[in-house]
Design a protein around this motif. Sequence first.
Motif, PDB file in Angstrom:
ATOM      1  N   VAL A  18       0.667  -1.099   0.057  1.00 36.85           N
ATOM      2  CA  VAL A  18      -0.038   0.035  -0.165  1.00 36.85           C
ATOM      3  C   VAL A  18       0.923   1.291   0.076  1.00 36.85           C
ATOM      4  CG1 VAL A  18      -1.704   1.379   1.289  1.00 36.85           C
ATOM      5  CG2 VAL A  18      -1.953  -1.236   1.147  1.00 36.85           C
ATOM      6  N   SER A  19       2.125   1.202   0.588  1.00 33.42           N
ATOM      7  CA  SER A  19       2.874   2.403   0.571  1.00 33.42           C
ATOM      8  C   SER A  19       3.652   2.532  -0.581  1.00 33.42           C
ATOM      9  CB  SER A  19       4.122   2.077   1.598  1.00 33.42           C
ATOM     10  OG  SER A  19       4.997   2.924   1.529  1.00 33.42           O
ATOM     11  N   ALA A  20       3.781   1.509  -1.502  1.00 32.76           N
ATOM     12  CA  ALA A  20       4.267   1.462  -2.674  1.00 32.76           C
ATOM     13  C   ALA A  20       3.285   1.864  -3.755  1.00 32.76           C
ATOM     14  CB  ALA A  20       4.667   0.132  -2.961  1.00 32.76           C
ATOM     15  N   LEU A  21       2.129   1.636  -3.523  1.00 33.00           N
ATOM     16  CA  LEU A  21       0.958   2.083  -4.355  1.00 33.00           C
ATOM     17  C   LEU A  21       0.771   3.538  -3.986  1.00 33.00           C
ATOM     18  CD1 LEU A  21      -1.309   1.228  -6.314  1.00 33.00           C
ATOM     19  CD2 LEU A  21      -2.850   1.066  -4.164  1.00 33.00           C
ATOM     20  N   CYS A  22       0.529   4.108  -2.950  1.00 32.64           N
ATOM     21  CA  CYS A  22       0.748   5.414  -2.632  1.00 32.64           C
ATOM     22  C   CYS A  22       1.776   6.204  -3.353  1.00 32.64           C
ATOM     23  CB  CYS A  22       0.572   5.685  -1.161  1.00 32.64           C
ATOM     24  SG  CYS A  22      -0.733   5.242  -0.120  1.00 32.64           S
ATOM     25  N   SER A  23       2.721   5.806  -3.265  1.00 31.37           N
ATOM     26  CA  SER A  23       4.046   6.715  -3.708  1.00 31.37           C
ATOM     27  C   SER A  23       3.869   6.495  -5.444  1.00 31.37           C
ATOM     28  CB  SER A  23       5.317   6.121  -3.402  1.00 31.37           C
ATOM     29  OG  SER A  23       5.471   4.567  -3.650  1.00 31.37           O
ATOM     30  N   TYR A  24       3.465   5.448  -5.942  1.00 32.92           N
ATOM     31  CA  TYR A  24       3.186   5.483  -7.353  1.00 32.92           C
ATOM     32  C   TYR A  24       2.118   6.146  -7.846  1.00 32.92           C
ATOM     33  CZ  TYR A  24       2.715   3.162 -12.095  1.00 32.92           C
ATOM     34  OH  TYR A  24       2.393   3.085 -13.376  1.00 32.92           O
ATOM     35  N   LEU A  25       0.888   6.186  -7.214  1.00 29.41           N
ATOM     36  CA  LEU A  25      -0.037   7.038  -7.457  1.00 29.41           C
ATOM     37  C   LEU A  25       0.245   8.606  -7.418  1.00 29.41           C
ATOM     38  CD1 LEU A  25      -3.133   5.329  -5.987  1.00 29.41           C
ATOM     39  CD2 LEU A  25      -2.381   5.397  -8.450  1.00 29.41           C
ATOM     40  N   CYS A  26       1.302   8.936  -6.519  1.00 35.63           N
ATOM     41  CA  CYS A  26       1.772  10.309  -6.173  1.00 35.63           C
ATOM     42  C   CYS A  26       2.462  10.649  -7.589  1.00 35.63           C
ATOM     43  CB  CYS A  26       2.524  10.265  -5.047  1.00 35.63           C
ATOM     44  SG  CYS A  26       3.049  11.909  -4.565  1.00 35.63           S
ATOM     45  N   ILE A  36      12.643   1.750  -2.459  1.00 40.72           N
ATOM     46  CA  ILE A  36      12.835   1.098  -1.172  1.00 40.72           C
ATOM     47  C   ILE A  36      11.824   0.246  -0.643  1.00 40.72           C
ATOM     48  CG2 ILE A  36      13.497   1.575   1.333  1.00 40.72           C
ATOM     49  CD1 ILE A  36      14.899   4.173   0.819  1.00 40.72           C
ATOM     50  N   THR A  37      10.750   0.869  -0.753  1.00 39.38           N
ATOM     51  CA  THR A  37       9.673  -0.294  -0.535  1.00 39.38           C
ATOM     52  C   THR A  37       9.456  -1.698  -1.352  1.00 39.38           C
ATOM     53  OG1 THR A  37       8.393   1.540   0.217  1.00 39.38           O
ATOM     54  CG2 THR A  37       7.119  -0.381  -0.112  1.00 39.38           C
ATOM     55  N   VAL A  38       9.566  -1.321  -2.599  1.00 43.14           N
ATOM     56  CA  VAL A  38       9.717  -2.706  -3.508  1.00 43.14           C
ATOM     57  C   VAL A  38      10.795  -3.478  -3.258  1.00 43.14           C
ATOM     58  CG1 VAL A  38       9.855  -3.434  -5.806  1.00 43.14           C
ATOM     59  CG2 VAL A  38       8.368  -1.636  -5.309  1.00 43.14           C
ATOM     60  N   ALA A  39      12.127  -3.022  -3.012  1.00 44.76           N
ATOM     61  CA  ALA A  39      13.292  -3.823  -2.685  1.00 44.76           C
ATOM     62  C   ALA A  39      13.147  -4.424  -1.379  1.00 44.76           C
ATOM     63  CB  ALA A  39      14.503  -2.599  -2.739  1.00 44.76           C
ATOM     64  N   TRP A  40      12.598  -3.784  -0.327  1.00 45.91           N
ATOM     65  CA  TRP A  40      12.193  -4.475   0.792  1.00 45.91           C
ATOM     66  C   TRP A  40      11.273  -5.552   0.956  1.00 45.91           C
ATOM     67  CZ3 TRP A  40      10.091  -1.383   5.667  1.00 45.91           C
ATOM     68  CH2 TRP A  40      10.185  -2.069   6.767  1.00 45.91           C
ATOM     69  N   VAL A  41      10.242  -5.593  -0.081  1.00 43.85           N
ATOM     70  CA  VAL A  41       9.421  -6.622  -0.220  1.00 43.85           C
ATOM     71  C   VAL A  41      10.121  -7.730  -0.928  1.00 43.85           C
ATOM     72  CG1 VAL A  41       7.421  -7.574  -1.708  1.00 43.85           C
ATOM     73  CG2 VAL A  41       7.334  -5.437  -0.286  1.00 43.85           C
ATOM     74  N   ILE A  42      11.037  -7.604  -1.873  1.00 42.31           N
ATOM     75  CA  ILE A  42      11.674  -8.611  -2.539  1.00 42.31           C
ATOM     76  C   ILE A  42      12.803  -9.286  -1.582  1.00 42.31           C
ATOM     77  CG2 ILE A  42      13.452  -8.894  -4.368  1.00 42.31           C
ATOM     78  CD1 ILE A  42      12.006  -6.887  -5.955  1.00 42.31           C
ATOM     79  N   TYR A  43      13.310  -8.416  -0.736  1.00 39.95           N
ATOM     80  CA  TYR A  43      14.150  -8.958   0.456  1.00 39.95           C
ATOM     81  C   TYR A  43      13.520  -9.872   1.063  1.00 39.95           C
ATOM     82  CZ  TYR A  43      17.277  -9.070   4.530  1.00 39.95           C
ATOM     83  OH  TYR A  43      17.948  -9.389   5.516  1.00 39.95           O
ATOM     84  N   ILE A  44      12.545  -9.370   1.847  1.00 35.72           N
ATOM     85  CA  ILE A  44      11.685 -10.409   2.592  1.00 35.72           C
ATOM     86  C   ILE A  44      11.175 -11.572   2.047  1.00 35.72           C
ATOM     87  CG2 ILE A  44       9.589 -10.523   3.769  1.00 35.72           C
ATOM     88  CD1 ILE A  44       9.924  -7.578   4.851  1.00 35.72           C
ATOM     89  N   LEU A  45      10.690 -11.596   0.820  1.00 39.59           N
ATOM     90  CA  LEU A  45      10.316 -12.832   0.002  1.00 39.59           C
ATOM     91  C   LEU A  45      11.592 -13.641  -0.042  1.00 39.59           C
ATOM     92  CD1 LEU A  45       8.072 -11.340  -2.844  1.00 39.59           C
ATOM     93  CD2 LEU A  45       7.544 -12.725  -0.761  1.00 39.59           C
ATOM     94  N   VAL A  46      12.887 -13.070  -0.385  1.00 37.83           N
ATOM     95  CA  VAL A  46      13.978 -14.007  -0.702  1.00 37.83           C
ATOM     96  C   VAL A  46      14.368 -14.567   0.753  1.00 37.83           C
ATOM     97  CG1 VAL A  46      16.441 -13.859  -1.051  1.00 37.83           C
ATOM     98  CG2 VAL A  46      15.096 -13.000  -2.713  1.00 37.83           C
TER      99      VAL A  46
END
Length: 122
Positions: free
Chosen positions: A74-82, A107-117
């Motif tokens: 949701v944070s990534a979506l807010c920044s993308y819509l902004c 940073i948000t997308v990289a953090w999600v990828i890091y947690i998934l890995v």
Amino acid sequence: MILGLKNRRHSTDFWIILSRTLALSGWILFIFAIVMSYYAAPEQDYGLLRFRDIEIRQFWLTPLTGYLYIVLWVSALCSYLCLIVDHYRTRRKQDSKHFNIVLLLTITVAWVIYILVKLNLA
């Protein structure tokens, strides 16, 4: 030579308010995700804890990790819509480029990828 450029914007309109609201909510959600990840991530294994035989959680808490994904996306979506609103709204060279929103999205997308890995390797 540029002769007397006049700023014809009289006040902030709906799109500027929406852009600022999205940027602010994206950053607030990001800070909330930092706090949430502190509780969801595995605990650090210090030598003193092993010496005192204190139990250490070495796995991610899955309910909190699920909520952490939602907050991060949701944070990534807010920044993308902004960024989209700013792209169609700003037309002048003097308008801000909003590098902080690009940084937040990255940073948000990289953090999600890091947690998934990290979760898939554990």
